[in-house]
Design a protein around this motif. Structure first.
Motif, PDB file in Angstrom:
ATOM      1  N   SER A   1       0.827  -1.201   0.000  1.00 47.33           N
ATOM      2  CA  SER A   1       0.000   0.000   0.000  1.00 47.33           C
ATOM      3  C   SER A   1       0.867   1.260   0.000  1.00 47.33           C
ATOM      4  O   SER A   1       2.083   1.208   0.193  1.00 47.33           O
ATOM      5  N   VAL A   2       0.221   2.372  -0.226  1.00 45.13           N
ATOM      6  CA  VAL A   2       0.880   3.669  -0.140  1.00 45.13           C
ATOM      7  C   VAL A   2       1.556   3.810   1.226  1.00 45.13           C
ATOM      8  O   VAL A   2       2.720   4.200   1.340  1.00 45.13           O
ATOM      9  N   ARG A   3       0.791   3.445   2.256  1.00 41.21           N
ATOM     10  CA  ARG A   3       1.275   3.564   3.621  1.00 41.21           C
ATOM     11  C   ARG A   3       2.556   2.755   3.835  1.00 41.21           C
ATOM     12  O   ARG A   3       3.558   3.269   4.335  1.00 41.21           O
ATOM     13  N   GLU A   4       2.530   1.483   3.443  1.00 41.21           N
ATOM     14  CA  GLU A   4       3.698   0.629   3.652  1.00 41.21           C
ATOM     15  C   GLU A   4       4.885   1.120   2.830  1.00 41.21           C
ATOM     16  O   GLU A   4       6.024   1.036   3.264  1.00 41.21           O
ATOM     17  N   ASN A   5       4.598   1.626   1.632  1.00 42.75           N
ATOM     18  CA  ASN A   5       5.678   2.126   0.796  1.00 42.75           C
ATOM     19  C   ASN A   5       6.345   3.352   1.410  1.00 42.75           C
ATOM     20  O   ASN A   5       7.559   3.495   1.354  1.00 42.75           O
TER      21      ASN A   5
ATOM     22  N   SER B   1      -6.963   6.150  -0.156  1.00 40.87           N
ATOM     23  CA  SER B   1      -6.683   6.036   1.274  1.00 40.87           C
ATOM     24  C   SER B   1      -5.233   5.598   1.400  1.00 40.87           C
ATOM     25  O   SER B   1      -4.635   5.152   0.418  1.00 40.87           O
TER      26      SER B   1
ATOM     27  N   GLY C   1      -4.278   3.024   2.507  1.00 39.92           N
ATOM     28  CA  GLY C   1      -4.232   1.586   2.271  1.00 39.92           C
ATOM     29  C   GLY C   1      -4.313   1.188   0.812  1.00 39.92           C
ATOM     30  O   GLY C   1      -4.243   0.009   0.476  1.00 39.92           O
ATOM     31  N   GLN C   2      -4.453   2.175  -0.065  1.00 40.83           N
ATOM     32  CA  GLN C   2      -4.572   1.842  -1.488  1.00 40.83           C
ATOM     33  C   GLN C   2      -3.245   1.291  -2.020  1.00 40.83           C
ATOM     34  O   GLN C   2      -2.177   1.822  -1.701  1.00 40.83           O
ATOM     35  N   PRO C   3      -3.301   0.226  -2.849  1.00 43.29           N
ATOM     36  CA  PRO C   3      -2.050  -0.281  -3.429  1.00 43.29           C
ATOM     37  C   PRO C   3      -1.360   0.807  -4.250  1.00 43.29           C
ATOM     38  O   PRO C   3      -2.009   1.496  -5.033  1.00 43.29           O
ATOM     39  N   VAL C   4      -0.070   0.942  -4.057  1.00 46.22           N
ATOM     40  CA  VAL C   4       0.663   2.040  -4.687  1.00 46.22           C
ATOM     41  C   VAL C   4       0.650   1.903  -6.201  1.00 46.22           C
ATOM     42  O   VAL C   4       0.733   2.884  -6.929  1.00 46.22           O
TER      43      VAL C   4
ATOM     44  N   GLU D   1      -1.702   1.391  -8.060  1.00 46.65           N
ATOM     45  CA  GLU D   1      -2.877   1.997  -8.677  1.00 46.65           C
ATOM     46  C   GLU D   1      -2.747   3.507  -8.828  1.00 46.65           C
ATOM     47  O   GLU D   1      -3.596   4.150  -9.445  1.00 46.65           O
TER      48      GLU D   1
END
Lengths: 312, 530
Positions: free
Chosen positions: B355-359, B396, B398-401, B403
């Motif tokens: 996700s954006v967050r994890e990245n 959000s 949590g969205q996959p980066v 995308e």
């Protein structure tokens, strides 16, 4: 329909293995006599325990785009070490067996992480060599009488076999490691994009090494538990082909072999599914060869579902 | 004279990109034709159209005077168009002789390969290419240069009419380059046409007859190379008019950093790596934006990577705040305060499955964890700060980066970079391939970071961006700093002129590369001592 399809695939990917386990359970409840017997249930769980423990490590390794073929031989080595050192008491013997498993994992991990050897090659070499080592240490089946070790394999707490409880605890621990620790996130990131992880300063080599050490440790523990249950050390045949069962559990659980994703609970479900399947077919008097063919179909179906997800 | 291979108004598009837009190129028999252009100019696409990898969407391809449509690379090869790629694509485990004669081995009775004749023939052919090697040994035992010669010999020996060479000298020693040029001249005499792709301008002038310049998928120029001054060639490649008045306000740089005169926050001395870096000295002070100029392949990316510990070096040293940095470790570099924004966002930047967050949190994880257990609250806080500050547009955290749009992905990577609180950031093409709005935001951010006292090393192929963004520009060519421009000297004209300087001089000194390298390291050491 066009919108439903990808969502359906995603659902199958995420929950397919659970649904399959439930469906099989339901089938057995309806059509298999004596299926709900406690003893039958216990036997199934106890039998699948080593596979579950080994596949937890395998899921971690596969999450890094790796593979660990050495797990079965590590089980054999642990079985050999544990009887060799049983004279010092079962706990020291267990410790020696675990150290042995960790050492084999470290060797594989070092080859992969530092020497750049392909995981399949590095662990294949260990699969062959470590089995040989185990046979040298204990050339034939050795029975033992250590009551503590036997108790580890056969006693129960509140009706649940201790080794099943251990496997459950390990599953929860692995879940915690993957979801909540820096290490777990780094493992997933490295599997998802190794060069990006390197450039982001992740200790890629150290993490890879540790992943294989953990896999070795878990395999060694599985080997000791299996030995305790058998009440005999059998390095010649213990853990043979278990690497394939573990990989199957991971794949059926929906973890892609391309890395970057680790599904701990689904992996355990994958192991349970395969066990339940073979038990069901045997109970209905279908030969073992049928089980294998059905298992092949399930593996292909799981891989197909994973592929659909990947292409989205 | 009729062209042997001709592209007429070729167009080719990929989803979202028009890679070639009505490009024409006529290749005459016996000419060596240079094909040049910067990243994304369309060179590789055009080559792939010539060699049957891609089918053009529009325009006409003519070969030997007739319309041609190659369905596969094999068809093109059979018709006589051979390609030699940067990476040798032969079979490393097979013998040299078999590689050379693969599929055409001399056969004896019963169709068995006649080994003696095969080895004899191979030795004879290779001698003509200056390769003196045991043809019985596996190809991989040869040096890269010799392997390339085998590839070339193979390409030519299959009755080629056209030979396409893509950066053939990038891994060759100077002596091997000379041999290659000898071979190319021989090809020319026998009427074979050569398309020569290279970023080394000196080589082009040495061996090529004509040149075609591509830029942004269009034909920028075609004509005799000897009549085209080097500076003009560079301006054609970079798309800058020589007399173009610098248009202020094109980018979002304010260009008024209080010029820091403190000690350099990062200093690289004599960075060297075979074939790539040839003794590069760079220093960046806090609050300073230092630009790296130069053509593709000049060593800009490699310089940044070497400083960031992502590229092993053969020589040289990196100092951060005066302390030497352990080489070859990005972990050590980041801990010391040096962070790199890689050029290739997709391959080296984002982790698509996360996700954006994890990245964003990835590099900073150790500081967002206690005893190895991550704190979700701390991650959320950091992610929120940076998503707001960099205006990252995502559904959000949590969205996959994967995308996200390119611009937002780039901002995610910048957030990852800044979340570890670096002292200096190395930005490799930070605005390439992102939309105009995001570009302006990234440029404004670079300004802001410098204003806050960060050191910035900026690599950009966009000369305007370099000129307006950087306080100082180092110009690289062939792995060495060939000029430094500061203050009012930082203009597009001066940068191009510096790139173009010393035409032909580098060939004369190419045999002394090693000596020069040692010399510059020594000089660096002396300077630092004094």
């Amino acid at each position: 329909m066009a919108e439903l399809k990808p969502r359906l695939y995603a659902w199958v990917q995420d929950y397919g293995v659970y649904a399959a386990v439930l469906a099989l359970l339901l089938f057995n409840v309806l059509f298999t006599p004596n299926f709900l017997d406690v003893s039958n249930f216990r036997t199934q769980l106890v039998q699948v325990t080593p596979i579950v423990i080994v596949s937890l490590g395998m899921a971690l390794v596969i999450g890094t785009q790796g593979i660990d073929l050495s797990v079965g031989s590590v089980m054999a080595l642990a079985a050999a070490l544990v009887v060799l050192y049983l004279g010092y008491g079962w706990l020291p013997a267990l410790a020696v067996a675990l150290v042995g498993g960790a050492a084999v994992g470290a060797a594989g991990g070092a080859l992969v992480a530092y020497a750049g050897v392909q995981p399949i090659v590095a662990t294949l070499a260990l699969l062959v060599g470590v089995r040989g080592l185990a046979n040298v240490l204990v050339p034939q089946l050795v029975e033992f009488r250590n009551p503590d070790l036997i108790a580890l394999g056969s006693s129960s707490v509140a009706g649940i076999p201790v080794i099943v409880l251990i496997a459950a605890a390990l599953t929860l621990a692995m879940l915690f490691v993957v979801r909540r620790t820096t290490f777990g996130r780094q493992v997933v990131a490295i599997g998802g994009n190794r060069s990006a992880s390197e450039l982001s300063g992740l200790p890629v080599q150290r993490v890879l090494l540790l992943v294989y050490v953990i896999s070795g440790l878990l395999a060694a523990l599985a080997g000791v538990l299996a030995t305790a249950r058998l009440q005999a050390s059998d390095p010649t045949s213990l853990g043979l082909f278990i690497e394939l069962s573990a990989i199957t559990a991971v794949v059926v659980g929906g973890t892609p072999l391309t890395g970057g994703r680790i599904r701990v609970l689904s992996t355990v479900m994958g192991a349970l599914l395969m066990q339940l399947l073979s038990a069901t077919l045997i109970k209905h008097n279908l030969p073992q060869s049928w089980t294998q063919m059905v298992q092949a179909v399930i593996i292909l179906a799981a891989v197909y579902a994973t592929r659909e997800r990947a292409s989205r | 004279m009729e062209p042997v291979l001709e592209a007429k108004g070729i167009s080719k598009s990929f989803p979202g990109v028009l890679a070639l837009d009505g490009v024409s190129l006529a290749l005459n028999p016996g000419e060596v034709h240079a094909l040049v252009g910067e990243n994304g100019a369309g060179k590789s696409t055009l080559i792939k159209v010539f060699t049957g990898v891609y089918r053009p969407d529009g325009g006409e391809l003519r070969y030997l005077g007739a319309p041609a449509a190659f369905g596969t690379p094999l068809e093109a090869q059979r018709a006589g168009i051979s390609t030699i790629y940067q990476e040798v694509n032969l079979v490393p485990m097979m013998s040299v002789a078999r590689n050379l004669l693969l599929g055409r081995e001399p056969r004896g009775r019963f169709g068995v390969i006649d080994a003696a004749r095969m080895y004899g023939a191979a030795e004879q052919v290779l001698a003509g290419y200056g390769v003196d090697a045991d043809v019985r040994r596996p190809l991989r035992t040869l040096g890269v240069g010799a392997q390339q010669m085998v590839a070339l010999a193979r390409a030519v020996s299959v009755d080629a009419r056209v030979v396409i060479m893509d950066e053939p000298t990038s891994s060759l020693e100077p002596r091997e380059v000379e041999t290659l040029f000898g071979v190319i001249r021989r090809l020319r005499e026998t009427g074979i046409a050569v398309i020569y792709v290279s970023h080394r301008l000196g080589e082009l002038y040495q061996v090529c007859d004509r040149v075609t310049v591509l830029r942004d998928g269009r034909l920028a120029h075609t004509g005799e190379l000897a009549e085209l001054p080097r500076l003009e060639l560079i301006s054609l490649m970079l798309g800058r008019e020589l007399n173009e008045v610098k248009a202020e306000g094109v980018t979002r740089f304010s260009h008024d950093h209080a010029l820091a005169d403190g000690e350099p926050v990062v200093e690289a001395r004599g960075l060297a790596r075979r074939h790539v870096l040839n003794g590069v000295d760079v220093s960046v002070r806090p609050g300073e934006v230092v630009g790296l100029g130069g053509l593709l392949g000049a060593g800009r990316t490699e310089t940044a990577k070497a400083i960031a510990g992502a590229l092993p070096i053969d020589g040289g040293q990196v100092l951060v705040a005066g302390l030497p940095l352990r080489g070859g470790s990005t972990t050590a570099a980041i801990r010391a305060g040096v962070s790199l924004l890689p050029e290739d966002r997709k391959a080296e930047g984002i982790i698509p499955g996360l996700s954006v967050r994890e990245n964003i949190a990835l590099a900073a994880l150790p500081s967002l964890a206690k005893a190895g257990v991550v704190s979700e609250a701390k991650i959320d806080a950091v992610v929120e700060i940076f998503m707001r500050r960099l205006k990252i547009k995502a559904a959000s955290p949590g969205q996959p980066v994967a995308e996200l749009s390119g611009g937002n992905q780039q901002k995610v990577l910048l957030a990852r970079l800044l979340a570890v609180r670096p002292k200096v950031v190395l930005l490799d093409e930070p605005t390439r391939g992102i939309d105009v709005g995001a570009k302006a935001e990234v440029q404004a951010l670079i300004d802001e970071l410098a204003g806050e006292g960060l050191g910035v090393l900026l690599i950009s192929s966009d000369l305007g961006e370099l000129v307006e963004g950087a306080d100082r520009v180092l110009v690289l060519r062939e792995g060495a700093v060939v000029g430094e421009l500061a203050g009012a000297e930082v203009t597009e004209e001066r940068i191009m002129a510096t790139i173009a300087e010393q035409a032909g001089a580098e060939q004369a000194g190419s045999d002394q590369v090693g000596a020069e390298q040692a010399g510059s390291e020594q000089a660096g050491a002396e300077q630092s001592g004094g």
